[in-house]
Motif scaffolding. Sequence first.
Motif, PDB file in Angstrom:
ATOM      1  N   LYS A  11       0.834  -1.206   0.000  1.00  0.00           N
ATOM      2  CA  LYS A  11       0.000   0.000   0.000  1.00  0.00           C
ATOM      3  C   LYS A  11       0.870   1.257   0.000  1.00  0.00           C
ATOM      4  O   LYS A  11       0.774   2.077  -0.896  1.00  0.00           O
ATOM      5  CB  LYS A  11      -0.935   0.030   1.214  1.00  0.00           C
ATOM      6  N   HIS A  12       1.722   1.401   1.027  1.00  0.00           N
ATOM      7  CA  HIS A  12       2.461   2.665   1.125  1.00  0.00           C
ATOM      8  C   HIS A  12       3.534   2.817   0.047  1.00  0.00           C
ATOM      9  O   HIS A  12       3.934   3.926  -0.279  1.00  0.00           O
ATOM     10  CB  HIS A  12       3.028   2.908   2.537  1.00  0.00           C
ATOM     11  N   LYS A  15       0.972   2.603  -5.887  1.00  0.00           N
ATOM     12  CA  LYS A  15       0.343   3.760  -6.512  1.00  0.00           C
ATOM     13  C   LYS A  15      -0.542   4.479  -5.492  1.00  0.00           C
ATOM     14  O   LYS A  15      -1.371   3.857  -4.832  1.00  0.00           O
ATOM     15  CB  LYS A  15      -0.494   3.314  -7.706  1.00  0.00           C
ATOM     16  N   GLY A  16      -0.331   5.765  -5.355  1.00  0.00           N
ATOM     17  CA  GLY A  16      -1.100   6.561  -4.408  1.00  0.00           C
ATOM     18  C   GLY A  16      -0.517   6.576  -3.010  1.00  0.00           C
ATOM     19  O   GLY A  16      -0.947   7.349  -2.161  1.00  0.00           O
ATOM     20  N   GLY A  17       0.454   5.714  -2.750  1.00  0.00           N
ATOM     21  CA  GLY A  17       1.090   5.676  -1.430  1.00  0.00           C
ATOM     22  C   GLY A  17       2.127   6.773  -1.297  1.00  0.00           C
ATOM     23  O   GLY A  17       2.598   7.344  -2.277  1.00  0.00           O
ATOM     24  N   SER A  18       2.466   7.056  -0.057  1.00  0.00           N
ATOM     25  CA  SER A  18       3.457   8.115   0.185  1.00  0.00           C
ATOM     26  C   SER A  18       4.763   7.558   0.742  1.00  0.00           C
ATOM     27  O   SER A  18       5.542   8.286   1.330  1.00  0.00           O
ATOM     28  CB  SER A  18       2.870   9.172   1.125  1.00  0.00           C
TER      29      SER A  18
END
Length: 179
Positions: A11-12, A15-18
């Motif tokens: 997740k992190h 895509k879209g994770g920071s």
Amino acid sequence: LGSLIDISPYKHDGKGGSGRPAHVHKARLPDTYRDPDSLENYAASVEQCLQQDAAAFICESISGCGGQVVLPAGYLTATYAHARKTGALCIADEVQVGFGRVGSHFWGFETQNVVPDIVTLGKPIGNGHPLAAVITTRDIADSFNNGMEYFNTFGGNPVSCEIGLAVLDVIEQNQLQSN
């Protein structure tokens, strides 16, 4: 939910994770098929993470999100020993592989001959119905008994509980684990 994204590399780091938060340490995935590195080197990766004041070591008992990777024999034994040496909790993520899905054992962590401090359960418990659970030791459970009221909108839903019990009955009565 944010805390779970924090500890989930797919997740992190996706895509879209920071990216990985500073308070989260990520060990190497022990994949001896693609990377024949030794068990000791994989366990040492966890030990290095734990030396950074880690409170817990969480690992899927079979790495579902990491590519359906079966952990090498002895991996959880070695990593749990490292965790317990530092005082960190051992958490088995059985959300995808629990409830007999590994065949030989009801829980994936049992294939490694370990006993975790906390076990997280999910998808199989409701067989499609949204249901999850956490199992822990008495000492850990008692540590939450500090006088603060616990509240959960969906906790203890009798319909969900009946569904979970029905799933367990079907697993047992139809001997699904042997299949």
